[in-house]
Design a protein around this motif. Structure first.
Motif, PDB file in Angstrom:
ATOM      1  N   ALA A  64      66.868  64.561  66.228  1.00 53.28           N
ATOM      2  CA  ALA A  64      68.355  63.876  66.179  1.00 53.28           C
ATOM      3  C   ALA A  64      69.046  64.692  65.079  1.00 53.28           C
ATOM      4  N   LEU A  65      70.154  64.639  65.322  1.00 56.00           N
ATOM      5  CA  LEU A  65      71.327  65.523  64.668  1.00 56.00           C
ATOM      6  C   LEU A  65      72.283  64.596  63.790  1.00 56.00           C
ATOM      7  N   VAL A  66      72.470  64.796  62.459  1.00 57.34           N
ATOM      8  CA  VAL A  66      73.571  64.128  61.909  1.00 57.34           C
ATOM      9  C   VAL A  66      74.558  65.186  61.255  1.00 57.34           C
ATOM     10  N   TRP A  67      76.034  65.076  61.184  1.00 56.21           N
ATOM     11  CA  TRP A  67      77.019  65.896  61.027  1.00 56.21           C
ATOM     12  C   TRP A  67      77.722  65.213  60.091  1.00 56.21           C
ATOM     13  N   PRO A  68      77.374  65.133  58.769  1.00 57.87           N
ATOM     14  CA  PRO A  68      77.979  64.095  57.628  1.00 57.87           C
ATOM     15  C   PRO A  68      79.432  64.592  57.467  1.00 57.87           C
ATOM     16  N   GLN A  69      80.285  63.748  57.036  1.00 58.60           N
ATOM     17  CA  GLN A  69      81.403  64.215  56.537  1.00 58.60           C
ATOM     18  C   GLN A  69      81.436  63.645  55.163  1.00 58.60           C
ATOM     19  N   ALA A  70      80.603  64.823  54.452  1.00 59.60           N
ATOM     20  CA  ALA A  70      80.563  64.370  52.897  1.00 59.60           C
ATOM     21  C   ALA A  70      80.500  65.663  52.317  1.00 59.60           C
ATOM     22  N   PRO A  71      81.515  66.222  51.993  1.00 61.46           N
ATOM     23  CA  PRO A  71      81.657  67.545  51.161  1.00 61.46           C
ATOM     24  C   PRO A  71      80.914  67.657  49.856  1.00 61.46           C
ATOM     25  N   LEU A  72      80.224  68.324  49.413  1.00 60.35           N
ATOM     26  CA  LEU A  72      79.514  68.427  48.063  1.00 60.35           C
ATOM     27  C   LEU A  72      80.317  69.682  47.235  1.00 60.35           C
TER      28      LEU A  72
END
Length: 331
Positions: free
Chosen positions: A187-195
């Motif tokens: 499964a894939l996750v594309w987080p909106q969480a820039p580092l």
């Protein structure tokens, strides 16, 4: 390149293109806020290479058993097929109900690998061991292992960094081949969480500017010049710092604590580096921030079009200064 090598390269290029198109159809197709939960619509299951061989072997066994009317062989083939189908369901259940709740990382200078922590949760109704996390080679340098204990766990994934500023994460893949290795469920996750990625400090350059003015301060230092006070002996103190006369009077071992004078607050001024281009200025200021923090100095950072930071010191002040430098516009 030989014709055989050209043909192989062309075939690999076509496979990569088809793979890219296939992944473009998978969910999610855009960045998403966390937490992200994996349900049956986001979990994909395909046979592994060993699983494909296993299926071909079962097909051959079934054909042979039917051709020779061999009931024991037919029963064995059906039992093995049932075990294979059960492993597909078990692999899918390893990911079903799993939630990626947070992603964080400590900032690092550009060019150094960043350790990204992927935090996951799920109901503790089944064992979830040996899950894998990667980014399909986009930025990652390996595969992280995710084990859930009492419904919670985290994986540490190493990603490469190239530029200062915000690092937008690629799509992360959580997958498993358990229990039998016949199928891969992912499964894939594309987080909106820039580092955040800090600027790269200048490797070699002039020393840190000295502080001046009337704000002179002192700090305790074992190699200082002036005695500040006496304190009780602690294991590891140097013998030369022991105040023998005072210790004899008070019947307790006392140690001299010295102080060393320091200059005033260190001023790190953007406009004082006129002979350098923008990126060179940022690298030098980042180096000076690290040196000032290492030496225990109070420092103020002045950048164009924003208020000065400081004077101050400590982890929070260092982070604020390096963050401001990292988010300077690219030249």
């Amino acid at each position: 390149m030989t014709p055989a090598g050209t043909t192989t390269a062309t075939a690999r290029g076509r496979l990569s293109e088809w793979r890219r198109r296939l992944l473009a159809l998978t969910r999610p197709r855009r960045r998403e806020a966390l937490p992200a939960r994996f349900d049956r619509r986001r979990i994909y299951v395909l046979p592994t290479g060993f699983g494909a061989f296993y299926g071909a072997l079962l097909a051959t066994m079934l054909l042979g058993a039917l051709n020779y009317n061999n009931n024991p062989a037919l029963l064995l083939a059906l039992l093995l097929a049932g075990a294979g189908l059960a492993s597909l369901i078990a692999a899918q259940l390893q990911l079903s109900g799993l939630s990626i709740v947070a992603i964080d990382a400590e900032p690092v200078p550009a060019g150094q690998p960043m350790t990204v922590r992927v935090h996951a949760r799920a109901k503790p109704d089944r064992a979830r061991r040996g899950l894998r996390v990667d980014d399909d080679g986009a930025l990652g340098t390996g595969v992280a292992t995710l084990d859930l204990d009492q419904g919670a766990g985290e994986a540490a994934l190493r990603l490469t960094t190239e530029r200062r500023g915000w690092l937008e994460l690629p799509r992360l893949r959580v997958w498993t081949t358990r229990p039998l290795g016949l199928a891969r469920a992912w499964a894939l996750v594309w987080p909106q969480a820039p580092l955040l990625v800090y600027p790269t400090p200048e490797p070699h350059g002039p020393p840190l500017p000295t502080g001046g003015g009337d704000q002179a301060v002192t700090r305790l230092h074992p190699a200082g010049d002036d005695v500040h006070h006496l304190r009780a002996y602690r294991p590891g103190d140097a013998r030369r710092t022991i105040a023998w006369k005072h210790s004899a009077r008070r019947d307790i071992l006392l140690v001299r604590e010295y102080e060393q004078p320091l200059g005033g607050d260190v001023e790190l001024e953007w406009q004082h580096l006129n002979g350098l281009d923008q990126e060179a200025r940022i690298s030098r200021l980042a180096r000076w921030v690290d040196e000032a923090e290492r030496d225990g100095c109070r420092y103020r950072l002045s950048l164009p079009h924003q208020p000065a930071l400081g004077p101050g010191s400590g982890h929070a002040h260092r982070h604020a200064c390096l963050r401001a430098l990292a988010l300077m516009p690219h030249g």
